[in-house]
Enzyme design. Structure first.
Site, short mmCIF file in Angstrom:
data_model
loop_
_atom_site.label_atom_id
_atom_site.label_comp_id
_atom_site.label_asym_id
_atom_site.label_seq_id
_atom_site.Cartn_x
_atom_site.Cartn_y
_atom_site.Cartn_z
N HIS A 35 -9.71 0.62 5.15
CA HIS A 35 -8.37 0.89 5.64
C HIS A 35 -8.59 1.82 6.85
O HIS A 35 -9.27 2.64 6.77
CB HIS A 35 -7.37 1.39 4.85
CG HIS A 35 -5.95 1.64 5.27
ND1 HIS A 35 -5.63 2.54 6.22
CD2 HIS A 35 -4.91 0.68 4.92
CE1 HIS A 35 -4.35 2.41 6.52
NE2 HIS A 35 -3.89 1.26 5.64
N GLU A 69 -6.90 4.30 7.74
CA GLU A 69 -6.84 5.74 7.63
C GLU A 69 -8.11 6.22 6.79
O GLU A 69 -8.42 7.46 7.18
CB GLU A 69 -5.42 5.89 6.81
CG GLU A 69 -4.39 5.84 7.65
CD GLU A 69 -3.20 5.44 6.64
OE1 GLU A 69 -3.22 5.51 5.25
OE2 GLU A 69 -2.30 4.93 7.32
N LYS A 119 -0.08 4.19 -0.42
CA LYS A 119 -0.73 5.40 0.26
C LYS A 119 -0.39 6.60 -0.75
O LYS A 119 -0.54 6.59 -1.87
CB LYS A 119 -0.30 5.59 1.73
CG LYS A 119 0.11 4.44 2.59
CD LYS A 119 -0.10 4.58 3.97
CE LYS A 119 0.14 3.31 4.90
NZ LYS A 119 -0.19 3.57 6.22
N GLU A 170 -5.48 -5.47 10.51
CA GLU A 170 -4.38 -4.46 10.77
C GLU A 170 -4.85 -3.65 12.06
O GLU A 170 -5.76 -2.56 12.00
CB GLU A 170 -4.48 -3.33 9.71
CG GLU A 170 -4.34 -3.97 8.25
CD GLU A 170 -3.68 -2.79 7.36
OE1 GLU A 170 -2.45 -2.91 6.98
OE2 GLU A 170 -4.46 -1.76 7.06
N GLY A 223 2.09 1.92 10.76
CA GLY A 223 2.77 3.26 10.45
C GLY A 223 3.65 3.78 11.65
O GLY A 223 4.17 4.84 11.88
N SER A 225 3.11 -2.16 10.21
CA SER A 225 4.73 -2.25 10.49
C SER A 225 5.30 -3.46 10.32
O SER A 225 6.15 -4.11 10.91
CB SER A 225 4.92 -1.63 11.76
OG SER A 225 4.42 -0.38 12.10
N ASN A 261 0.96 -1.16 0.04
CA ASN A 261 -0.12 -0.03 -0.05
C ASN A 261 0.97 1.19 0.02
O ASN A 261 1.49 1.58 1.17
CB ASN A 261 -0.90 -0.13 1.34
CG ASN A 261 -1.72 1.09 1.41
OD1 ASN A 261 -1.87 1.93 0.28
ND2 ASN A 261 -2.38 1.48 2.62
#
Ligand code: PEP
Length: 261
Positions: A102, A104, A14, A174, A180, A220, A12
């Protein structure tokens, strides 16, 4: 006999990279994949560039096994939805996967269990493979709510899918606190949740379907922690953010996922 799931690793990207960097990374990755031996590259691999570069990256990887994913889409078919991409438009340009829900997107752009469920339905309608992201926040984990939150997200995300469609869907666990942040779930923490997701899919569908759904871990993932994670029984690959921007790191993770199953 249990079904042998093919590992799947998706990078990904991003909202990173310039056009030149994105196409160079895609080409670099293709070269690396071509140089891997058979057993070293048995994983299915995808990359998810930013929307403006989807077509350019798809052109770069055309004719190869490397699949391309979009990072979001509308669940509507077409119409007055400024700024959005329709499922059929992504399919038209040659996307293979779509990342949905996701954290985010849930946090900043209002994706909800309901919108993920509608988008998963829309994805299958046009032949895109959804990558359904689920995961708890740190406070939910601290409050002992991990499984309740994650299993509810799974139930909602799959709720409009038939058994056949579910079997061809990818689900990425996740933990939000691991995305991140450099913090990773331990292999045991991740496996516990993956196991619970698979059990839940068994209740929602059947053992046969649950056996076929591929469950990625994300948060991560790096070359240094991938071996422990990928060797877990219910972890079938990874959704990789930061480390997918570096061709060496991503290649190593693909190699580990290919060989550690
Ligand atoms: C992600 O964006 O899905 C992700 C897992 O990011 P990172 O690997 O950087 O934590």
């Amino acid at each position: 006999m249990t079904y042998k799931r093919r590992p799947v690793v998706v990078g990904n990207w991003k909202m990173n990279l310039s056009l030149t960097e994105a196409t160079e990374l895609a080409r670099g990755l293709l070269e690396r994949l071509a140089s891997l031996g058979e057993g070293e590259s048995s994983a299915e691999v995808g990359i998810a560039p930013s929307t403006p570069f989807l077509s350019a990256v798809i052109n770069c990887v055309e004719g190869s096994d490397l699949g391309v994913s979009a990072q979001h889409m509308s669940h509507h078919r077409s119409g007055a939805f400024t700024g959005e991409s329709a499922p059929s438009q992504l399919a038209d340009i040659g996307c293979r996967y779509i990342i949905l829900g996701h954290s985010e997107r849930r946090q900043y752009y209002g994706e909800t269990n309901e919108s993920v469920s509608l988008a998963a339905r829309a994805a299958h309608d046009v032949g895109l493979t959804p990558i359904l992201c689920v995961g708890e926040t740190l406070s939910q984990r601290d409050d002992g709510e991990t499984l309740a939150v994650v299993l509810k997200q799974v139930e909602e995300a799959f709720k409009l899918l038939s058994a056949e469609e579910a079997a061809h869907t990818i689900c990425a666990y996740e933990p939000v606190w691991a995305i991140g942040t450099g913090r990773t779930a331990t292999p045991e923490q991740a496996q516990d949740v993956h196991y619970a997701i698979r059990q839940h899919l068994k209740e929602l569908y059947s053992e046969q379907v649950a056996d076929r759904v591929r469950l990625q871990y994300g948060g991560s993932v790096k070359p240094g922690n991938a071996t422990g994670l990928m060797s877990q029984a219910d972890i079938d690959g990874a959704l990789v953010g930061g480390a997918s921007l570096d061709v060496d790191s991503f290649q190593t993770i693909i190699h580990i996922a290919s060989t550690d199953q």
